[in-house]
Design a protein around this motif. Structure first.
Motif, PDB file in Angstrom:
ATOM      1  N   TRP A  30       1.700  38.580  70.598  1.00 16.35           N
ATOM      2  CA  TRP A  30       2.899  38.191  69.855  1.00 16.35           C
ATOM      3  C   TRP A  30       2.674  38.222  68.349  1.00 16.35           C
ATOM      4  O   TRP A  30       3.571  38.586  67.594  1.00 16.35           O
ATOM      5  N   THR A  31       1.466  37.878  67.908  1.00 11.39           N
ATOM      6  CA  THR A  31       1.208  37.805  66.474  1.00 11.39           C
ATOM      7  C   THR A  31       1.421  39.149  65.789  1.00 11.39           C
ATOM      8  O   THR A  31       1.654  39.219  64.589  1.00 11.39           O
ATOM      9  N   GLU A  32       1.352  40.251  66.556  1.00 13.74           N
ATOM     10  CA  GLU A  32       1.623  41.586  66.010  1.00 13.74           C
ATOM     11  C   GLU A  32       2.932  42.165  66.544  1.00 13.74           C
ATOM     12  O   GLU A  32       3.692  42.783  65.808  1.00 13.74           O
ATOM     13  N   LEU A  33       3.199  41.950  67.834  1.00  6.94           N
ATOM     14  CA  LEU A  33       4.383  42.521  68.455  1.00  6.94           C
ATOM     15  C   LEU A  33       5.667  41.982  67.837  1.00  6.94           C
ATOM     16  O   LEU A  33       6.680  42.689  67.764  1.00  6.94           O
ATOM     17  N   GLY A  34       5.637  40.735  67.371  1.00  8.67           N
ATOM     18  CA  GLY A  34       6.823  40.140  66.771  1.00  8.67           C
ATOM     19  C   GLY A  34       7.340  40.946  65.591  1.00  8.67           C
ATOM     20  O   GLY A  34       8.553  41.062  65.384  1.00  8.67           O
ATOM     21  N   LEU A  35       6.419  41.525  64.819  1.00  8.47           N
ATOM     22  CA  LEU A  35       6.834  42.335  63.671  1.00  8.47           C
ATOM     23  C   LEU A  35       7.611  43.562  64.129  1.00  8.47           C
ATOM     24  O   LEU A  35       8.613  43.946  63.509  1.00  8.47           O
ATOM     25  N   LEU A  36       7.170  44.169  65.216  1.00 10.84           N
ATOM     26  CA  LEU A  36       7.874  45.336  65.753  1.00 10.84           C
ATOM     27  C   LEU A  36       9.258  44.950  66.251  1.00 10.84           C
ATOM     28  O   LEU A  36      10.235  45.683  66.039  1.00 10.84           O
ATOM     29  N   LEU A  37       9.368  43.792  66.867  1.00 11.12           N
ATOM     30  CA  LEU A  37      10.662  43.347  67.368  1.00 11.12           C
ATOM     31  C   LEU A  37      11.634  43.102  66.222  1.00 11.12           C
ATOM     32  O   LEU A  37      12.824  43.432  66.315  1.00 11.12           O
ATOM     33  N   PHE A  38      11.138  42.543  65.119  1.00 17.18           N
ATOM     34  CA  PHE A  38      11.997  42.361  63.945  1.00 17.18           C
ATOM     35  C   PHE A  38      12.496  43.711  63.441  1.00 17.18           C
ATOM     36  O   PHE A  38      13.663  43.853  63.056  1.00 17.18           O
ATOM     37  N   ALA A  39      11.638  44.721  63.444  1.00 12.00           N
ATOM     38  CA  ALA A  39      12.036  46.052  62.989  1.00 12.00           C
ATOM     39  C   ALA A  39      13.146  46.612  63.874  1.00 12.00           C
ATOM     40  O   ALA A  39      14.111  47.213  63.378  1.00 12.00           O
ATOM     41  N   VAL A  40      13.031  46.417  65.185  1.00 14.99           N
ATOM     42  CA  VAL A  40      14.073  46.877  66.107  1.00 14.99           C
ATOM     43  C   VAL A  40      15.389  46.157  65.815  1.00 14.99           C
ATOM     44  O   VAL A  40      16.466  46.779  65.796  1.00 14.99           O
ATOM     45  N   LEU A  41      15.320  44.859  65.564  1.00 18.00           N
ATOM     46  CA  LEU A  41      16.535  44.088  65.273  1.00 18.00           C
ATOM     47  C   LEU A  41      17.176  44.517  63.954  1.00 18.00           C
ATOM     48  O   LEU A  41      18.405  44.472  63.817  1.00 18.00           O
ATOM     49  N   PHE A  42      16.368  44.953  62.985  1.00 19.89           N
ATOM     50  CA  PHE A  42      16.931  45.490  61.744  1.00 19.89           C
ATOM     51  C   PHE A  42      17.811  46.698  62.045  1.00 19.89           C
ATOM     52  O   PHE A  42      18.906  46.837  61.487  1.00 19.89           O
ATOM     53  N   VAL A  43      17.332  47.573  62.913  1.00 20.36           N
ATOM     54  CA  VAL A  43      18.096  48.779  63.258  1.00 20.36           C
ATOM     55  C   VAL A  43      19.380  48.408  63.979  1.00 20.36           C
ATOM     56  O   VAL A  43      20.457  48.953  63.698  1.00 20.36           O
ATOM     57  N   VAL A  44      19.289  47.449  64.902  1.00 18.40           N
ATOM     58  CA  VAL A  44      20.484  47.016  65.632  1.00 18.40           C
ATOM     59  C   VAL A  44      21.498  46.383  64.681  1.00 18.40           C
ATOM     60  O   VAL A  44      22.710  46.648  64.770  1.00 18.40           O
ATOM     61  N   ALA A  45      21.023  45.548  63.755  1.00 21.91           N
ATOM     62  CA  ALA A  45      21.924  44.900  62.795  1.00 21.91           C
ATOM     63  C   ALA A  45      22.606  45.937  61.908  1.00 21.91           C
ATOM     64  O   ALA A  45      23.803  45.829  61.611  1.00 21.91           O
ATOM     65  N   TRP A  46      21.843  46.950  61.478  1.00 22.23           N
ATOM     66  CA  TRP A  46      22.440  48.029  60.665  1.00 22.23           C
ATOM     67  C   TRP A  46      23.509  48.766  61.466  1.00 22.23           C
ATOM     68  O   TRP A  46      24.606  49.041  60.953  1.00 22.23           O
ATOM     69  N   ALA A  47      23.221  49.087  62.724  1.00 26.12           N
ATOM     70  CA  ALA A  47      24.177  49.823  63.553  1.00 26.12           C
ATOM     71  C   ALA A  47      25.463  49.018  63.740  1.00 26.12           C
ATOM     72  O   ALA A  47      26.570  49.568  63.707  1.00 26.12           O
ATOM     73  N   ARG A  48      25.324  47.702  63.952  1.00 22.55           N
ATOM     74  CA  ARG A  48      26.506  46.848  64.114  1.00 22.55           C
ATOM     75  C   ARG A  48      27.325  46.811  62.831  1.00 22.55           C
ATOM     76  O   ARG A  48      28.558  46.839  62.855  1.00 22.55           O
TER      77      ARG A  48
END
Length: 221
Positions: A30-48
């Motif tokens: 999680w200490t590293e994977l969380g950063l990747l998940l935030f990046a995915v959410l950035f893309v989703v937020a932009w698309a919305r």
């Protein structure tokens, strides 16, 4: 480092070693994977936001930008303070669950906590409902950095505060000009700019001020 902070670090790392191995591995990931998940959410937020009003779109774009600025601020602080990692500096502490970063990769503040807080707050401003997910994510990521043994508690606390403040400041300062840039991109003759900014909402945008009342020239009774 202060005795209280070192004692708290030892207490958390002792607790970490007492947890099941599967949980330790989960926190390490999680200490590293969380950063990747935030990046995915950035893309989703932009698309919305591409179909939202220009201000909403500007905030969605500013969220990752603010996160990058917060990271740079964190790195500048690190280079000026030169605090040794607790996995080398705290006597009597159990070994860290992950490799202790090399000498010169300083501890204060936590880059991970700074990035996580900036991302969490930026996403919450762009997409309020997602804040119920992103804020706990950021807190858990900050805690995980102490849990695996590579940061003091004060490192992650300051990182969370730094990321939050940088994002709030940039969003406050840049949302209005960002909205105007968005309007210009949506009306641009450049296809890539129009695609990136999106079509916007149906029936008006940031500059619309129509309130349903008749304008000049309308017949008055």
């Amino acid at each position: 480092m202060g005795t209280i902070d070192s004692d708290l670090y030892r207490g958390i790392t002792d607790f970490a070693h007492d947890t099941p191995s599967w949980f330790q591995h989960l926190m390490e990931v999680w200490t590293e994977l969380g950063l990747l998940l935030f990046a995915v959410l950035f893309v989703v937020a932009w698309a919305r936001a591409r179909r939202g009003d220009p201000r909403a779109f500007a905030v969605a774009v500013l969220a990752p930008l603010a996160t990058a600025v917060a990271y740079v601020c964190s790195e500048l602080l690190k280079s000026g303070i030169d605090e040794e990692r607790p996995c080398r500096a705290v006597s009597g502490a159990l070994p860290s669950l992950v490799d202790c970063p090399v000498y010169g990769d300083w501890s204060f503040p936590s880059n991970h906590a700074t990035i996580a807080a900036a991302a969490a707050v930026g996403l919450a401003l762009a997409w309020p409902k997602i804040g119920l997910l992103t804020v706990p994510m950021a807190i858990l990521m900050a805690f995980s950095r102490v849990f695996v043994g590579v940061h003091y508690p004060h490192d992650v606390a300051v990182g969370l505060l730094l990321g939050t403040l940088v994002t709030l400041l940039l969003v406050r300062l840049l949302t209005r000009p960002g909205a105007r840039v968005t309007e210009a991109m949506r009306g641009s003759g450049n296809g890539l700019a129009r695609w990136f900014a999106g079509p916007g909402p149906v029936g008006g945008g940031y500059g619309s001020s129509y309130d349903g009342r008749p304008r000049g020239g309308a017949h008055r009774r």
